[in-house]
Design a protein around this motif. Structure first.
Motif, PDB file in Angstrom:
ATOM      1  N   UNK A 194       0.690  -1.229   0.174  1.00 32.17           N
ATOM      2  CA  UNK A 194      -0.034  -0.048   0.012  1.00 32.17           C
ATOM      3  C   UNK A 194       0.890   1.310   0.086  1.00 32.17           C
ATOM      4  N   UNK A 195       2.088   1.072   0.486  1.00 31.89           N
ATOM      5  CA  UNK A 195       2.817   2.309   0.388  1.00 31.89           C
ATOM      6  C   UNK A 195       3.770   2.476  -0.510  1.00 31.89           C
ATOM      7  N   UNK A 196       4.355   3.849  -0.919  1.00 32.41           N
ATOM      8  CA  UNK A 196       5.195   3.901  -2.092  1.00 32.41           C
ATOM      9  C   UNK A 196       6.602   3.969  -1.466  1.00 32.41           C
ATOM     10  N   UNK A 197       6.585   3.883  -0.249  1.00 32.75           N
ATOM     11  CA  UNK A 197       8.280   4.086   0.320  1.00 32.75           C
ATOM     12  C   UNK A 197       8.696   2.431   0.532  1.00 32.75           C
ATOM     13  N   UNK A 198       9.889   2.089   0.012  1.00 35.13           N
ATOM     14  CA  UNK A 198      10.630   0.906   0.282  1.00 35.13           C
ATOM     15  C   UNK A 198      10.052   0.223  -1.056  1.00 35.13           C
ATOM     16  N   UNK A 199      10.145  -1.113  -0.940  1.00 38.50           N
ATOM     17  CA  UNK A 199       9.905  -2.217  -2.187  1.00 38.50           C
ATOM     18  C   UNK A 199       9.148  -3.361  -1.334  1.00 38.50           C
ATOM     19  N   UNK A 200       8.124  -3.503  -2.121  1.00 40.07           N
ATOM     20  CA  UNK A 200       7.146  -4.705  -1.746  1.00 40.07           C
ATOM     21  C   UNK A 200       6.176  -4.916  -3.058  1.00 40.07           C
ATOM     22  N   UNK A 244       7.100   0.314  -9.782  1.00 37.85           N
ATOM     23  CA  UNK A 244       6.320   1.335 -10.203  1.00 37.85           C
ATOM     24  C   UNK A 244       6.697   2.826 -10.179  1.00 37.85           C
ATOM     25  N   UNK A 245       7.239   3.112  -8.898  1.00 38.64           N
ATOM     26  CA  UNK A 245       7.804   4.580  -8.734  1.00 38.64           C
ATOM     27  C   UNK A 245       8.833   4.740  -9.777  1.00 38.64           C
ATOM     28  N   UNK A 246       9.771   3.823 -10.132  1.00 42.85           N
ATOM     29  CA  UNK A 246      10.696   4.241 -11.081  1.00 42.85           C
ATOM     30  C   UNK A 246      10.035   4.330 -12.593  1.00 42.85           C
ATOM     31  N   UNK A 261       6.499  15.129 -10.568  1.00 44.02           N
ATOM     32  CA  UNK A 261       7.029  16.532 -10.199  1.00 44.02           C
ATOM     33  C   UNK A 261       8.062  16.315  -9.123  1.00 44.02           C
ATOM     34  N   UNK A 262       9.042  17.060  -9.257  1.00 44.62           N
ATOM     35  CA  UNK A 262      10.073  17.286  -8.246  1.00 44.62           C
ATOM     36  C   UNK A 262       9.732  17.755  -6.826  1.00 44.62           C
ATOM     37  N   UNK A 263       8.840  18.753  -6.993  1.00 45.42           N
ATOM     38  CA  UNK A 263       8.505  19.475  -5.827  1.00 45.42           C
ATOM     39  C   UNK A 263       7.185  18.958  -5.137  1.00 45.42           C
ATOM     40  N   UNK A 264       6.335  18.094  -5.900  1.00 47.01           N
ATOM     41  CA  UNK A 264       5.270  17.395  -5.189  1.00 47.01           C
ATOM     42  C   UNK A 264       5.321  15.783  -5.240  1.00 47.01           C
ATOM     43  N   UNK A 265       6.476  15.369  -5.330  1.00 47.06           N
ATOM     44  CA  UNK A 265       6.592  14.014  -5.638  1.00 47.06           C
ATOM     45  C   UNK A 265       5.682  13.014  -4.444  1.00 47.06           C
ATOM     46  N   UNK A 266       5.728  13.489  -3.396  1.00 50.75           N
ATOM     47  CA  UNK A 266       4.981  12.610  -2.276  1.00 50.75           C
ATOM     48  C   UNK A 266       3.436  12.716  -2.627  1.00 50.75           C
ATOM     49  N   UNK A 267       3.161  13.843  -2.915  1.00 45.54           N
ATOM     50  CA  UNK A 267       1.549  14.229  -3.079  1.00 45.54           C
ATOM     51  C   UNK A 267       1.045  13.179  -4.390  1.00 45.54           C
ATOM     52  N   UNK A 268       1.904  13.254  -5.643  1.00 48.89           N
ATOM     53  CA  UNK A 268       1.783  12.718  -6.771  1.00 48.89           C
ATOM     54  C   UNK A 268       1.762  11.115  -6.536  1.00 48.89           C
ATOM     55  N   UNK A 292      -1.524  10.045  -4.675  1.00 50.65           N
ATOM     56  CA  UNK A 292      -2.578   9.959  -5.513  1.00 50.65           C
ATOM     57  C   UNK A 292      -2.393   8.598  -6.678  1.00 50.65           C
ATOM     58  N   UNK A 293      -1.337   8.508  -7.040  1.00 46.51           N
ATOM     59  CA  UNK A 293      -1.120   7.297  -8.008  1.00 46.51           C
ATOM     60  C   UNK A 293      -1.556   6.107  -7.256  1.00 46.51           C
ATOM     61  N   UNK A 294      -1.056   5.722  -6.188  1.00 44.34           N
ATOM     62  CA  UNK A 294      -1.199   4.678  -5.205  1.00 44.34           C
ATOM     63  C   UNK A 294      -2.619   4.643  -4.884  1.00 44.34           C
ATOM     64  N   UNK A 295      -3.198   5.711  -4.528  1.00 45.10           N
ATOM     65  CA  UNK A 295      -4.920   5.848  -4.227  1.00 45.10           C
ATOM     66  C   UNK A 295      -5.492   5.372  -5.172  1.00 45.10           C
TER      67      UNK A 295
END
Length: 300
Positions: free
Chosen positions: A111-117, A178-180, A187-194, A197-200
């Motif tokens: 569910x999270x875009x942080x790390x690899x799963x 997927x992140x890659x 976008x560089x400034x709003x990477x986490x927000x982007x 929303x992608x994962x959502x």
């Protein structure tokens, strides 16, 4: 209660249920059991609580209480599941939508875009469709639709093209892949927000979340007794818009119906003219609650 999930807007949501000691209630999103346990504290010996969850991991959080009834089911089957258990009407319904802390923290769930799963995202692990299936099998039009509709992302066709280009080289099986894959569109400034929303968007598609919410809301009208309360906590604009429209009009489109004399016929009296949000104290204690919005209404 386990650390599965920290309940959001706990006292506010339970307070709006206007709990009666002998009443019958439904918690549509049991999760870690925080809201359910608070409801049970207010019920008498004759009270009953039916708690829904499709994720079998939540069984470990069930309280040992004869008034508590666990329903292993998606809340889209609210009315049928209750009728199967001999319940035709309830005094209140609570739904805390969104993803629990457990799902984000359990990396293997994807569910999270942080790390690899593994790119999974199934709430119900017995379900057949995964996020990997979507990013590897959906065509450009399908990907564009869900990224635009469920993620509310700008230029979803460009993101879809990035995904298709990456999967042509090799299947996208993990969150890191997927992140890659979407890096050229990120976008560089709003990477986490982007990425959120992608994962959502993928999560909503995998679990059919908007369809399930619509079905549960429509069934609530048939399940709630007159005077019964419907309390919903949402976490993104799509959910909140649907809930707001439904409480205001009694239908998912938000269409206000009037009689011949111009009198409005709405099945609910809205109790929260403006959505309630977490206090500064709660935000400090539980940062994941920052996007929560609480709305409630009483059935007329």
């Amino acid at each position: 209660m386990s650390q599965y999930h920290t309940p959001v807007l706990l006292e506010e949501s339970v307070g709006l249920l206007d709990l009666q000691p002998g009443g019958t209630y439904a918690d549509l999103t049991f999760g870690g059991g925080g809201h359910s346990r608070r409801i049970l504290q207010a019920l008498g010996t004759a009270g009953r609580l039916y708690a829904f969850d499709q994720d079998r991991d939540t069984r470990a959080n069930c309280p040992d209480d004869p008034r508590f009834h666990y329903v292993e089911s998606n809340f889209r089957f609210l009315r049928g599941a209750l009728r199967y258990r001999g319940v035709t009407a309830v005094d209140g319904i609570l739904a805390d939508l969104g993803v629990s802390s457990h799902h984000f923290d359990e990396r293997g769930r994807g569910f999270s875009f942080r790390g690899e799963a593994p790119l999974d995202m199934r709430m119900n692990q017995r379900g057949s469709l995964t996020a990997a299936d979507i990013v590897n099998r959906y065509d450009a039009a399908q990907l564009t639709r869900i990224l635009g509709d469920w993620g509310e992302l700008e230029t979803p066709w460009k993101i879809a093209a990035c995904i298709i280009r990456a999967r042509e080289a090799e299947p996208i099986r993990t969150t890191a892949q997927l992140v890659a894959a979407v890096a050229p569109c990120t976008p560089r400034r709003d990477e986490a927000k982007f990425l959120t929303r992608l994962f959502q968007a993928l999560r909503i598609e995998v679990n059919g979340e908007m369809e399930a919410l619509g079905m549960a809301l429509e069934q609530s009208l048939k399940v709630l007794r007159p005077g019964g309360r419907l309390v919903v906590i949402s976490y993104h604009s799509l959910e909140d818009r649907m809930v707001k429209n439904f409480l205001r009009s009694g239908n998912l489109a938000g269409r206000i119906e009037k009689d011949f004399y111009g009198q409005v016929h709405a099945p609910f009296e809205v109790l929260t003219r403006k959505a309630l949000t977490p206090s500064a104290e709660e935000l400090e204690r539980n940062p994941r609650s920052r996007s929560a919005k609480l709305r409630a209404a009483v059935k007329l």
